[in-house]
Design a protein around this motif. Sequence first.
Motif, PDB file in Angstrom:
ATOM      1  N   GLY A  54       0.805  -1.207   0.000  1.00 61.81           N
ATOM      2  CA  GLY A  54       0.000   0.000   0.000  1.00 61.81           C
ATOM      3  C   GLY A  54       0.842   1.263   0.000  1.00 61.81           C
ATOM      4  N   THR A  55       0.570   2.144   0.946  1.00 61.16           N
ATOM      5  CA  THR A  55       1.259   3.436   1.017  1.00 61.16           C
ATOM      6  C   THR A  55       2.555   3.367   1.813  1.00 61.16           C
ATOM      7  OG1 THR A  55       0.002   4.086   2.984  1.00 61.16           O
ATOM      8  CG2 THR A  55      -0.943   4.659   0.835  1.00 61.16           C
ATOM      9  N   GLY A  56       3.016   2.170   2.127  1.00 60.49           N
ATOM     10  CA  GLY A  56       4.328   2.019   2.736  1.00 60.49           C
ATOM     11  C   GLY A  56       4.406   2.240   4.230  1.00 60.49           C
ATOM     12  N   ARG A  57       3.302   2.079   4.946  1.00 60.48           N
ATOM     13  CA  ARG A  57       3.346   2.284   6.395  1.00 60.48           C
ATOM     14  C   ARG A  57       4.383   1.389   7.061  1.00 60.48           C
ATOM     15  NH1 ARG A  57      -0.889   1.029   9.794  1.00 60.48           N
ATOM     16  NH2 ARG A  57      -1.718  -0.466   8.291  1.00 60.48           N
ATOM     17  N   PHE A  58       4.410   0.132   6.681  1.00 60.92           N
ATOM     18  CA  PHE A  58       5.322  -0.818   7.321  1.00 60.92           C
ATOM     19  C   PHE A  58       6.686  -0.848   6.627  1.00 60.92           C
ATOM     20  CE2 PHE A  58       0.974  -2.379   7.970  1.00 60.92           C
ATOM     21  CZ  PHE A  58       0.919  -2.344   9.353  1.00 60.92           C
ATOM     22  N   THR A  59       6.703  -0.736   5.309  1.00 55.35           N
ATOM     23  CA  THR A  59       7.973  -0.778   4.591  1.00 55.35           C
ATOM     24  C   THR A  59       8.890   0.357   5.025  1.00 55.35           C
ATOM     25  OG1 THR A  59       6.723   0.262   2.789  1.00 55.35           O
ATOM     26  CG2 THR A  59       7.307  -2.033   2.508  1.00 55.35           C
ATOM     27  N   VAL A  60       8.356   1.559   5.106  1.00 55.80           N
ATOM     28  CA  VAL A  60       9.156   2.706   5.529  1.00 55.80           C
ATOM     29  C   VAL A  60       9.621   2.520   6.974  1.00 55.80           C
ATOM     30  CG1 VAL A  60       9.141   5.190   5.963  1.00 55.80           C
ATOM     31  CG2 VAL A  60       8.081   4.282   3.886  1.00 55.80           C
ATOM     32  N   MET A  61       8.736   2.087   7.838  1.00 51.10           N
ATOM     33  CA  MET A  61       9.089   1.868   9.239  1.00 51.10           C
ATOM     34  C   MET A  61      10.225   0.855   9.369  1.00 51.10           C
ATOM     35  SD  MET A  61       6.748   0.158  12.260  1.00 51.10           S
ATOM     36  CE  MET A  61       6.768  -1.460  11.409  1.00 51.10           C
ATOM     37  N   LEU A  62      10.162  -0.240   8.631  1.00 52.55           N
ATOM     38  CA  LEU A  62      11.186  -1.273   8.733  1.00 52.55           C
ATOM     39  C   LEU A  62      12.526  -0.789   8.195  1.00 52.55           C
ATOM     40  CD1 LEU A  62       8.982  -4.307   7.665  1.00 52.55           C
ATOM     41  CD2 LEU A  62       9.862  -3.826   9.963  1.00 52.55           C
ATOM     42  N   ALA A  63      12.492  -0.007   7.108  1.00 54.74           N
ATOM     43  CA  ALA A  63      13.734   0.556   6.579  1.00 54.74           C
ATOM     44  C   ALA A  63      14.335   1.556   7.560  1.00 54.74           C
ATOM     45  CB  ALA A  63      13.475   1.207   5.223  1.00 54.74           C
ATOM     46  N   HIS A  65      14.314   1.191  10.653  1.00 54.03           N
ATOM     47  CA  HIS A  65      14.930   0.362  11.693  1.00 54.03           C
ATOM     48  C   HIS A  65      16.111  -0.448  11.174  1.00 54.03           C
ATOM     49  CE1 HIS A  65      11.321   1.353  14.013  1.00 54.03           C
ATOM     50  NE2 HIS A  65      11.920   0.859  15.063  1.00 54.03           N
ATOM     51  N   GLY A  66      16.524  -0.234   9.932  1.00 50.73           N
ATOM     52  CA  GLY A  66      17.736  -0.868   9.441  1.00 50.73           C
ATOM     53  C   GLY A  66      17.559  -2.095   8.583  1.00 50.73           C
ATOM     54  N   ALA A  67      16.325  -2.427   8.198  1.00 46.27           N
ATOM     55  CA  ALA A  67      16.101  -3.573   7.315  1.00 46.27           C
ATOM     56  C   ALA A  67      16.255  -3.154   5.857  1.00 46.27           C
ATOM     57  CB  ALA A  67      14.708  -4.148   7.535  1.00 46.27           C
ATOM     58  N   ASP A  68      16.582  -4.121   5.021  1.00 45.55           N
ATOM     59  CA  ASP A  68      16.554  -3.933   3.571  1.00 45.55           C
ATOM     60  C   ASP A  68      15.204  -4.454   3.089  1.00 45.55           C
ATOM     61  OD1 ASP A  68      19.186  -2.943   3.512  1.00 45.55           O
ATOM     62  OD2 ASP A  68      19.984  -4.976   3.520  1.00 45.55           O
ATOM     63  N   VAL A  69      14.355  -3.559   2.605  1.00 48.29           N
ATOM     64  CA  VAL A  69      12.948  -3.861   2.408  1.00 48.29           C
ATOM     65  C   VAL A  69      12.527  -3.658   0.957  1.00 48.29           C
ATOM     66  CG1 VAL A  69      10.619  -3.490   3.315  1.00 48.29           C
ATOM     67  CG2 VAL A  69      12.604  -2.908   4.724  1.00 48.29           C
ATOM     68  N   VAL A  70      11.721  -4.595   0.458  1.00 47.17           N
ATOM     69  CA  VAL A  70      11.022  -4.428  -0.809  1.00 47.17           C
ATOM     70  C   VAL A  70       9.537  -4.375  -0.499  1.00 47.17           C
ATOM     71  CG1 VAL A  70      10.462  -5.427  -3.057  1.00 47.17           C
ATOM     72  CG2 VAL A  70      12.798  -5.608  -2.147  1.00 47.17           C
ATOM     73  N   GLY A  71       8.871  -3.329  -0.962  1.00 42.16           N
ATOM     74  CA  GLY A  71       7.422  -3.227  -0.825  1.00 42.16           C
ATOM     75  C   GLY A  71       6.774  -3.460  -2.174  1.00 42.16           C
ATOM     76  N   LEU A  72       5.918  -4.462  -2.260  1.00 47.90           N
ATOM     77  CA  LEU A  72       5.265  -4.816  -3.521  1.00 47.90           C
ATOM     78  C   LEU A  72       3.774  -4.570  -3.420  1.00 47.90           C
ATOM     79  CD1 LEU A  72       5.952  -7.721  -5.889  1.00 47.90           C
ATOM     80  CD2 LEU A  72       3.650  -7.589  -4.920  1.00 47.90           C
ATOM     81  N   ASP A  73       3.219  -3.952  -4.442  1.00 43.96           N
ATOM     82  CA  ASP A  73       1.787  -3.699  -4.472  1.00 43.96           C
ATOM     83  C   ASP A  73       1.333  -3.643  -5.928  1.00 43.96           C
ATOM     84  OD1 ASP A  73      -0.274  -2.535  -2.134  1.00 43.96           O
ATOM     85  OD2 ASP A  73      -0.876  -2.030  -4.177  1.00 43.96           O
ATOM     86  N   ILE A  74       0.067  -3.943  -6.155  1.00 46.06           N
ATOM     87  CA  ILE A  74      -0.470  -3.910  -7.511  1.00 46.06           C
ATOM     88  C   ILE A  74      -0.870  -2.507  -7.938  1.00 46.06           C
ATOM     89  CG2 ILE A  74      -2.923  -4.276  -6.967  1.00 46.06           C
ATOM     90  CD1 ILE A  74      -2.904  -6.361  -9.276  1.00 46.06           C
ATOM     91  N   SER A  75      -0.961  -1.590  -6.972  1.00 36.83           N
ATOM     92  CA  SER A  75      -1.437  -0.234  -7.246  1.00 36.83           C
ATOM     93  C   SER A  75      -0.280   0.745  -7.407  1.00 36.83           C
ATOM     94  CB  SER A  75      -2.354   0.246  -6.115  1.00 36.83           C
ATOM     95  OG  SER A  75      -2.621   1.622  -6.234  1.00 36.83           O
ATOM     96  N   ALA A  76      -0.108   1.292  -8.607  1.00 38.24           N
ATOM     97  CA  ALA A  76       0.921   2.304  -8.831  1.00 38.24           C
ATOM     98  C   ALA A  76       0.659   3.551  -8.001  1.00 38.24           C
ATOM     99  CB  ALA A  76       0.989   2.654 -10.318  1.00 38.24           C
ATOM    100  N   ALA A  77      -0.597   3.884  -7.808  1.00 36.92           N
ATOM    101  CA  ALA A  77      -0.948   5.076  -7.033  1.00 36.92           C
ATOM    102  C   ALA A  77      -0.556   4.922  -5.567  1.00 36.92           C
ATOM    103  CB  ALA A  77      -2.441   5.353  -7.162  1.00 36.92           C
ATOM    104  N   MET A  78      -0.788   3.739  -5.005  1.00 39.81           N
ATOM    105  CA  MET A  78      -0.387   3.485  -3.626  1.00 39.81           C
ATOM    106  C   MET A  78       1.127   3.541  -3.489  1.00 39.81           C
ATOM    107  SD  MET A  78      -2.911   2.804  -1.418  1.00 39.81           S
ATOM    108  CE  MET A  78      -4.622   2.289  -1.341  1.00 39.81           C
ATOM    109  N   LEU A  79       1.833   2.942  -4.428  1.00 37.90           N
ATOM    110  CA  LEU A  79       3.292   2.933  -4.381  1.00 37.90           C
ATOM    111  C   LEU A  79       3.863   4.342  -4.440  1.00 37.90           C
ATOM    112  CD1 LEU A  79       3.989  -0.100  -6.737  1.00 37.90           C
ATOM    113  CD2 LEU A  79       4.275  -0.040  -4.249  1.00 37.90           C
TER     114      LEU A  79
END
Length: 235
Positions: A54-63, A65-79
Amino acid sequence: MKGQEWYQADDVAEEYDDKRFSRGGQLIDRREKKAVLEAIMPIEGQNILEIACGTGRFTVMLAEHGADVVGLDISAAMLQQGRTKAQNKTLEGTLEFLRGDAGRLPFPDDHFDTVIAMRFFHLADDPEAFLEEMRRVSRDQIVFDTFNRFSARSIYNWALPMGSRLYSKSEVSVLLAKTNLTLIDVEDDFIAPYGLYRAIPNKLASPIRTLDKTIGKLPVSDHLASVSYWNTRVR
């Protein structure tokens, strides 16, 4: 997956966080992030995939905190909303947003340490297939949430724009067995439905949340909770 067209609309993406995680919805956001952080600690250095990010609530938070994160979504608008959000953050790890289908993940087997899927399974038309695909690309851990069948969620489920799939504990247990996942822990929460929190200001939602958590400590509450957070390991 249910609601694909709805989630891909520009106006839905632009208003998504504000409608769900402002006002009393801040308490929902805080609890969901706590569930993810506690499940996958320690985070630093982990290679993590979030599907339906989605809008990266968890992906941004994890990055952060030092993780290497890929956020995948079907919606270009959400990304795009996620990319904008990340620009204003200090990231200790790396972050990539990728458009793709959760049912056909574009990664090799055992590619990630951990795969998470929050706010996803209530939309899944074939939950077993999606969970199997998540398991394929994870070498260690899968974390996800489900909305529960015997809960207040069912009261307003009919009003959602794409409907919602509700699960019993036994149904999820069968899914874990079929996909060779071992349950490490499951937490249940929110006796009061999400819709109530979103509809009222945070100062009114806070005492309701306090009461909610108090009731949630009672044994009977496991059967009334709206949401369950599942922490599983790959066998």
